[in-house]
Scaffold this active site. Sequence first.
Site, PDB file in Angstrom:
ATOM      1  N   HIS A 126      38.914  58.412  44.761  1.00  0.00           N
ATOM      2  CA  HIS A 126      38.629  57.125  44.731  1.00  0.00           C
ATOM      3  C   HIS A 126      36.866  57.058  44.634  1.00  0.00           C
ATOM      4  CE1 HIS A 126      37.831  52.756  44.057  1.00  0.00           C
ATOM      5  NE2 HIS A 126      39.247  52.400  43.780  1.00  0.00           N
TER       6      HIS A 126
ATOM      7  N   GLU B   8      39.282  56.342  36.172  1.00  0.00           N
ATOM      8  CA  GLU B   8      38.430  54.799  36.955  1.00  0.00           C
ATOM      9  C   GLU B   8      37.197  54.576  36.305  1.00  0.00           C
ATOM     10  OE1 GLU B   8      41.273  52.402  39.241  1.00  0.00           O
ATOM     11  OE2 GLU B   8      39.954  54.208  40.737  1.00  0.00           O
TER      12      GLU B   8
ATOM     13  N   GLU C 173      35.047  54.117  45.264  1.00  0.00           N
ATOM     14  CA  GLU C 173      34.491  54.203  46.421  1.00  0.00           C
ATOM     15  C   GLU C 173      34.055  54.978  47.714  1.00  0.00           C
ATOM     16  OE1 GLU C 173      37.436  50.385  47.008  1.00  0.00           O
ATOM     17  OE2 GLU C 173      36.135  49.872  44.818  1.00  0.00           O
TER      18      GLU C 173
ATOM     19  N   GLY D 187      36.722  46.883  39.968  1.00  0.00           N
ATOM     20  CA  GLY D 187      35.659  45.726  40.537  1.00  0.00           C
ATOM     21  C   GLY D 187      35.382  44.408  40.144  1.00  0.00           C
TER      22      GLY D 187
ATOM     23  N   GLY E 217      43.991  47.032  41.574  1.00  0.00           N
ATOM     24  CA  GLY E 217      43.048  46.893  42.684  1.00  0.00           C
ATOM     25  C   GLY E 217      43.164  45.824  42.837  1.00  0.00           C
ATOM     26  N   GLY E 218      42.575  44.279  42.982  1.00  0.00           N
ATOM     27  CA  GLY E 218      42.067  43.379  42.620  1.00  0.00           C
ATOM     28  C   GLY E 218      43.737  42.231  41.978  1.00  0.00           C
TER      29      GLY E 218
ATOM     30  N   ASN F 167      46.448  49.784  44.384  1.00  0.00           N
ATOM     31  CA  ASN F 167      44.836  49.559  46.037  1.00  0.00           C
ATOM     32  C   ASN F 167      44.843  48.820  46.576  1.00  0.00           C
ATOM     33  OD1 ASN F 167      43.439  50.695  47.557  1.00  0.00           O
ATOM     34  ND2 ASN F 167      42.074  51.337  45.413  1.00  0.00           N
ATOM     35  N   TRP F 168      45.102  48.570  47.816  1.00  0.00           N
ATOM     36  CA  TRP F 168      44.862  47.063  48.171  1.00  0.00           C
ATOM     37  C   TRP F 168      43.697  47.632  48.772  1.00  0.00           C
ATOM     38  CZ3 TRP F 168      50.546  45.855  51.676  1.00  0.00           C
ATOM     39  CH2 TRP F 168      51.831  45.021  50.366  1.00  0.00           C
ATOM     40  N   LYS F 169      42.952  48.765  49.097  1.00  0.00           N
ATOM     41  CA  LYS F 169      41.396  48.656  49.346  1.00  0.00           C
ATOM     42  C   LYS F 169      42.000  48.264  51.159  1.00  0.00           C
ATOM     43  CE  LYS F 169      40.044  48.320  44.942  1.00  0.00           C
ATOM     44  NZ  LYS F 169      38.618  48.093  44.473  1.00  0.00           N
TER      45      LYS F 169
ATOM     46  N   SER G 170      39.912  47.388  36.780  1.00  0.00           N
ATOM     47  CA  SER G 170      40.393  45.920  36.756  1.00  0.00           C
ATOM     48  C   SER G 170      41.306  45.295  35.715  1.00  0.00           C
ATOM     49  CB  SER G 170      38.577  45.055  36.090  1.00  0.00           C
ATOM     50  OG  SER G 170      37.540  44.840  36.524  1.00  0.00           O
TER      51      SER G 170
END
Length: 252
Positions: free
Chosen positions: A97, A169, A99, A175, A235-236, A11-13, A214
């Site tokens: 998601h 999640e 977010e 994150g 994610g990151g 997930n590149w956000k 994470s």
Amino acid sequence: MANRIPLIAGNWKMHMTQPQTVDFLDAFIPAVADFDGVEIAVCPPFTALATAAERCKGSRVRVAAQNMHQATEGAFTGEVSAAMLTDVGAWGTILGHSERRQLFGETDEALAEKVPAALAAGLVAILCVGETEGERDRTETEAVLRRQVEADLAQLDAERFGELVIAYEPVWAIGTGKTATQDQAQEAIELIRRLIRARSAEAADGVRILYGGSVKPDNAAELLAQPDIDGALVGGASLAPGDFLAICAAAR
Ligand code: PEP
């Protein structure tokens, strides 16, 4: 027990322009060319979807969006439909998601419409569920997961559950650098599978349930070794080709 192919999705956000997308994929695609037995997806922002889909053509890397609207078309400024995603070559989309739920008011009611709308258009829906830190501290994890799974899948026919991917999640792990332990992740994902089993035993065996929060190259293998964890939403660590590659390698 069904043979579920592990899925690693990045997930590149709100990261990655089109040139950055090309650079990433030109480094990443050849490196995973022989990764048989693992399904791999990247989830760029809308603006890079078409570029990514074009670059991934003929490779084993799939392209998914990060959100979509449930309606087929209409006066919904700033939104995109499932058909618009398939039009640019998307294979799937993330839905729900945390977010989007926390920052943009995504509701379970909307998700109940989005999930069948995505599948009807031929997209794989990657539905995210998970509890906040406060909910876990108050031992509400099970109730939250039950509420989200039941509400978000309320309008989906049980025979379509096999086409779905669910991502557990925990919000407190996204994150933050805090990862659920392998036991916490396995326990929550086993619960989600039990909730699906209540609707269809066949679907429960077939549906892929990922862990997200994470995930890094150094913790991926132990999480992916759990019997109910069928992959990861990353994610990151999905923004660096080398790290994402190492996580994909851990799923082989
Ligand atoms: C995510 O955004 O879905 C996620 C899991 O992020 P991170 O890996 O950075 O925690």
